[in-house]
Design an enzyme around this catalytic site. Structure first.
Site, PDB file in Angstrom:
ATOM      1  N   CYS A  55       0.828  -1.209   0.000  1.00  0.00           N
ATOM      2  CA  CYS A  55       0.000   0.000   0.000  1.00  0.00           C
ATOM      3  C   CYS A  55       0.861   1.257   0.000  1.00  0.00           C
ATOM      4  O   CYS A  55       1.881   1.340   0.677  1.00  0.00           O
ATOM      5  CB  CYS A  55      -0.929  -0.008   1.216  1.00  0.00           C
ATOM      6  SG  CYS A  55      -2.075   1.369   1.235  1.00  0.00           S
ATOM      7  N   CYS A  59       0.252   4.941   6.967  1.00  0.00           N
ATOM      8  CA  CYS A  59      -0.397   4.718   8.268  1.00  0.00           C
ATOM      9  C   CYS A  59       0.602   4.004   9.195  1.00  0.00           C
ATOM     10  O   CYS A  59       1.003   2.866   8.888  1.00  0.00           O
ATOM     11  CB  CYS A  59      -1.653   3.872   8.089  1.00  0.00           C
ATOM     12  SG  CYS A  59      -2.695   4.452   6.729  1.00  0.00           S
ATOM     13  N   CYS A  62       0.294   0.264  10.304  1.00  0.00           N
ATOM     14  CA  CYS A  62      -0.148  -0.778   9.378  1.00  0.00           C
ATOM     15  C   CYS A  62       0.964  -1.638   8.767  1.00  0.00           C
ATOM     16  O   CYS A  62       1.889  -1.127   8.139  1.00  0.00           O
ATOM     17  CB  CYS A  62      -0.968  -0.150   8.261  1.00  0.00           C
ATOM     18  SG  CYS A  62      -1.714  -1.419   7.202  1.00  0.00           S
ATOM     19  N   CYS A  99     -16.204  -9.624   5.730  1.00  0.00           N
ATOM     20  CA  CYS A  99     -15.617  -8.327   5.377  1.00  0.00           C
ATOM     21  C   CYS A  99     -14.351  -8.519   4.544  1.00  0.00           C
ATOM     22  O   CYS A  99     -13.419  -9.192   4.969  1.00  0.00           O
ATOM     23  CB  CYS A  99     -15.304  -7.545   6.643  1.00  0.00           C
ATOM     24  SG  CYS A  99     -14.557  -5.946   6.285  1.00  0.00           S
ATOM     25  N   CYS A 131     -19.383  -6.829   3.777  1.00  0.00           N
ATOM     26  CA  CYS A 131     -18.735  -5.566   4.118  1.00  0.00           C
ATOM     27  C   CYS A 131     -17.451  -5.476   3.308  1.00  0.00           C
ATOM     28  O   CYS A 131     -16.851  -6.491   2.958  1.00  0.00           O
ATOM     29  CB  CYS A 131     -18.427  -5.589   5.615  1.00  0.00           C
ATOM     30  SG  CYS A 131     -17.575  -4.127   6.201  1.00  0.00           S
ATOM     31  N   CYS A 191     -19.537   1.432   8.865  1.00  0.00           N
ATOM     32  CA  CYS A 191     -18.750   0.792   9.921  1.00  0.00           C
ATOM     33  C   CYS A 191     -17.544   1.696  10.133  1.00  0.00           C
ATOM     34  O   CYS A 191     -16.691   1.806   9.248  1.00  0.00           O
ATOM     35  CB  CYS A 191     -18.324  -0.605   9.476  1.00  0.00           C
ATOM     36  SG  CYS A 191     -17.151  -1.391  10.601  1.00  0.00           S
ATOM     37  N   ARG A 263     -17.831  -3.177  18.047  1.00  0.00           N
ATOM     38  CA  ARG A 263     -17.037  -4.363  17.729  1.00  0.00           C
ATOM     39  C   ARG A 263     -15.710  -4.399  18.480  1.00  0.00           C
ATOM     40  O   ARG A 263     -14.914  -3.472  18.380  1.00  0.00           O
ATOM     41  CB  ARG A 263     -16.774  -4.386  16.219  1.00  0.00           C
ATOM     42  CG  ARG A 263     -16.414  -5.752  15.655  1.00  0.00           C
ATOM     43  CD  ARG A 263     -16.186  -5.707  14.151  1.00  0.00           C
ATOM     44  NE  ARG A 263     -17.209  -4.991  13.403  1.00  0.00           N
ATOM     45  CZ  ARG A 263     -18.380  -5.498  13.038  1.00  0.00           C
ATOM     46  NH1 ARG A 263     -18.684  -6.733  13.357  1.00  0.00           N
ATOM     47  NH2 ARG A 263     -19.246  -4.778  12.358  1.00  0.00           N
TER      48      ARG A 263
HETATM   49  N1  SAM Z   1      -6.786   0.368   3.140  1.00  0.00           N
HETATM   50  C1  SAM Z   1      -8.056   0.572   3.675  1.00  0.00           C
HETATM   51  C2  SAM Z   1      -8.101   1.687   4.702  1.00  0.00           C
HETATM   52  O1  SAM Z   1      -7.092   2.039   5.261  1.00  0.00           O
HETATM   53  O2  SAM Z   1      -9.206   2.190   4.929  1.00  0.00           O
HETATM   54  C3  SAM Z   1      -8.651  -0.685   4.289  1.00  0.00           C
HETATM   55  C4  SAM Z   1      -7.810  -1.641   5.075  1.00  0.00           C
HETATM   56  S1  SAM Z   1      -7.126  -1.048   6.625  1.00  0.00           S
HETATM   57  C5  SAM Z   1      -6.003  -2.321   7.043  1.00  0.00           C
HETATM   58  C6  SAM Z   1      -8.508  -1.149   7.749  1.00  0.00           C
HETATM   59  C7  SAM Z   1      -8.284  -0.691   9.158  1.00  0.00           C
HETATM   60  O3  SAM Z   1      -7.533  -1.650   9.863  1.00  0.00           O
HETATM   61  C8  SAM Z   1      -7.534   0.598   9.406  1.00  0.00           C
HETATM   62  O4  SAM Z   1      -8.318   1.727   9.245  1.00  0.00           O
HETATM   63  C9  SAM Z   1      -7.121   0.442  10.860  1.00  0.00           C
HETATM   64  O5  SAM Z   1      -8.096   1.021  11.687  1.00  0.00           O
HETATM   65  C10 SAM Z   1      -7.067  -1.070  11.057  1.00  0.00           C
HETATM   66  N2  SAM Z   1      -5.688  -1.526  11.328  1.00  0.00           N
HETATM   67  C11 SAM Z   1      -4.687  -1.644  10.444  1.00  0.00           C
HETATM   68  N3  SAM Z   1      -3.556  -2.072  11.031  1.00  0.00           N
HETATM   69  C12 SAM Z   1      -3.849  -2.234  12.349  1.00  0.00           C
HETATM   70  C13 SAM Z   1      -3.092  -2.644  13.487  1.00  0.00           C
HETATM   71  N4  SAM Z   1      -1.806  -2.947  13.398  1.00  0.00           N
HETATM   72  N5  SAM Z   1      -3.708  -2.704  14.681  1.00  0.00           N
HETATM   73  C14 SAM Z   1      -5.025  -2.377  14.788  1.00  0.00           C
HETATM   74  N6  SAM Z   1      -5.782  -1.985  13.751  1.00  0.00           N
HETATM   75  C15 SAM Z   1      -5.211  -1.891  12.547  1.00  0.00           C
HETATM   76  C1  DTB Z   2     -11.267  -2.771  11.710  1.00  0.00           C
HETATM   77  O1  DTB Z   2     -11.605  -1.752  12.350  1.00  0.00           O
HETATM   78  N1  DTB Z   2     -10.407  -3.671  12.129  1.00  0.00           N
HETATM   79  C2  DTB Z   2     -10.179  -4.693  11.127  1.00  0.00           C
HETATM   80  C3  DTB Z   2     -11.198  -4.301  10.048  1.00  0.00           C
HETATM   81  N2  DTB Z   2     -11.730  -3.078  10.528  1.00  0.00           N
HETATM   82  C4  DTB Z   2     -10.800  -4.194   8.641  1.00  0.00           C
HETATM   83  C5  DTB Z   2      -8.776  -4.738  10.633  1.00  0.00           C
HETATM   84  C6  DTB Z   2      -7.773  -4.967  11.702  1.00  0.00           C
HETATM   85  C7  DTB Z   2      -6.451  -5.160  11.042  1.00  0.00           C
HETATM   86  C8  DTB Z   2      -5.395  -5.550  12.012  1.00  0.00           C
HETATM   87  C9  DTB Z   2      -4.081  -5.696  11.386  1.00  0.00           C
HETATM   88  C10 DTB Z   2      -3.958  -6.807  10.395  1.00  0.00           C
HETATM   89  O2  DTB Z   2      -4.408  -7.948  10.635  1.00  0.00           O
HETATM   90  O3  DTB Z   2      -3.355  -6.591   9.336  1.00  0.00           O
HETATM   91 FE1  SF4 Z   3      -2.903   1.170   3.334  1.00  0.00          FE
HETATM   92 FE2  SF4 Z   3      -2.814   0.010   5.722  1.00  0.00          FE
HETATM   93 FE3  SF4 Z   3      -3.234   2.610   5.562  1.00  0.00          FE
HETATM   94 FE4  SF4 Z   3      -5.159   0.904   4.739  1.00  0.00          FE
HETATM   95  S1  SF4 Z   3      -4.385   1.154   6.835  1.00  0.00           S
HETATM   96  S2  SF4 Z   3      -4.442   2.748   3.692  1.00  0.00           S
HETATM   97  S3  SF4 Z   3      -3.858  -0.757   3.944  1.00  0.00           S
HETATM   98  S4  SF4 Z   3      -1.360   1.538   4.924  1.00  0.00           S
END
Ligand code: SAM
Ligand code: DTB
Ligand code: SF4
Length: 332
Positions: A55, A59, A62, A99, A131, A191, A263
């Site tokens: 990506c 963030c 992430c 989802c 979702c 959501c 959730r």
């Molecule tokens: N790329 C899209 C976005 O950012 O909206 C969708 C996927 S993203 C992985 C979905 C959500 O996962 C993020 O908004 C964040 O709240 C959560 N997330 C990602 N990495 C995480 C982590 N290490 N711990 C907890 N939540 C995480």
């Molecule tokens: C949300 O709030 N938590 C989920 C879902 N929406 C998409 C994602 C959590 C991702 C945690 C890190 C991972 O497994 O990559």
């Molecule tokens: Fe990309 Fe992760 Fe950020 Fe979603 S949360 S936009 S997958 S870097």
């Protein structure tokens, strides 16, 4: 019906709730939860990463951001058949919501999007609530997802608008709000929640809850994530989230948004059953189950089944809200 649902909360009110002595706060939240919901019911949802890693966003929590070395392998968009197999397996194990997540900054109008629309149709036909979480969306894209049968769109605010810039620099809080608006306009349920453990203050958490609970229509689903600390991300050495912070956050969200599905999302792999029980007591009524969230470990179906049996919880049926409204209308 019971108390009125409010969208005019003030920061001071939320601060007072959030800072209520813990057991008193849990009692308050549990009472509201009992008034508005069946407290024995917890919705069981399953996540699938349909497009993993690589990506362009930054963030800092992430594991899928291309710029961090986290060991996540980049994978192209999954095939529809494979996705449907995952969905069927989740359904057979008792999940009612599926989802699909993509590591995209935003949706583009290309063939991959057409393929996602097809996946949405397929999962919808299985009778599950579908979702997606695909990054930013235009109004037109949201409408296309709605037409394909999308039930809900996940797009998190993550933290307060003030702290947002410390965590993500490649998009703005307003970008996030704009997408949420587009989702609403398309008639798809929202959501939207956040993460704790990013280094934010209690005030930031209160402000995020303020933004969520003062939306004209509350999000139907509010995921509260505890940061999963992934090696290679800038937040890998953050302290582990204190369970009582998680409980406090869930309880406050429940009081502010009585009818939302709150959730208990990321972070369960590091929580005991007793700790999770406190979260359910405080008003959480939904979880993600299955061995993986998107890329990180999560309790599996069997483990969660055993927890439900122990705590006397039952999985919630799909589309319950729609069924209740249909019955109310029929009886009117
Ligand atoms: N790329 C899209 C976005 O950012 O909206 C969708 C996927 S993203 C992985 C979905 C959500 O996962 C993020 O908004 C964040 O709240 C959560 N997330 C990602 N990495 C995480 C982590 N290490 N711990 C907890 N939540 C995480
Ligand atoms: C949300 O709030 N938590 C989920 C879902 N929406 C998409 C994602 C959590 C991702 C945690 C890190 C991972 O497994 O990559
Ligand atoms: Fe990309 Fe992760 Fe950020 Fe979603 S949360 S936009 S997958 S870097």
């Amino acid at each position: 019906m019971v108390n009125e649902i409010r969208n005019d909360w003030t920061i001071e009110e939320i601060q007072n709730l959030y800072n209520t002595p813990l057991l008193e706060l849990i009692y308050k939240a549990a009472s509201i939860h009992r008034k508005y919901n069946d407290t024995a019911e917890v919705q069981v949802c399953t996540l699938l990463s349909i497009k993993t890693g690589g990506c362009s966003e930054d963030c800092s929590y992430c594991p899928q951001a291309a710029r961090y070395n986290t060991g996540v392998n980049v994978q192209a968009l999954m095939k529809k058949d494979e996705v449907l197999q995952h969905a069927q397996r989740a359904k057979d194990a008792g999940s009612t919501r599926f989802c699909m997540g993509a590591a995209w900054r935003e949706v583009r109008d290309n063939r991959d999007f057409d393929r996602v629309l097809d996946m949405v149709k397929g999962v919808n036909e299985l009778g599950m609530e579908v979702c997606c979480t695909l990054g930013m969306l235009t109004e037109d894209q949201a409408q296309k997802l709605a037409d394909a049968g999308l039930y809900s769109y996940n797009h998190n605010l993550d933290t307060s608008s003030e702290y947002y810039g410390e965590i993500i620099s490649t998009r703005t809080y307003d970008d996030r709000l704009k997408t949420l608006d587009n989702v609403r306009k398309a008639g798809v349920t929202v959501c939207c929640g956040g993460i704790i453990g990013l280094g934010e203050t209690h005030e930031d958490r209160v402000k995020m809850l303020y933004t969520l609970s003062t939306q004209l229509v509350h999000p139907e689903s509010v995921p509260i994530n505890a940061l999963v600390r992934v090696k290679g991300t800038p937040l890998e050495n953050n302290p582990k989230v204190d369970i009582w912070d998680m409980v406090r956050m869930i309880a406050t969200a429940r009081i502010l948004m009585p009818r939302a599905m709150v959730r208990l999302s990321a972070g369960r792999a590091e929580m005991s059953v007793a700790e999770q029980a406190f979260c359910f007591m405080a008003g959480a009524n939904s979880i993600f189950t299955g061995e993986k969230l998107l890329t990180t470990p999560n309790p599996g179906f069997d483990e969660d089944k055993a927890m439900f049996e122990l705590l006397g919880l039952k999985p919630r049926i799909a589309f319950k809200e729609d069924k209740v409204f249909a019955e109310e209308e029929a009886n009117a």
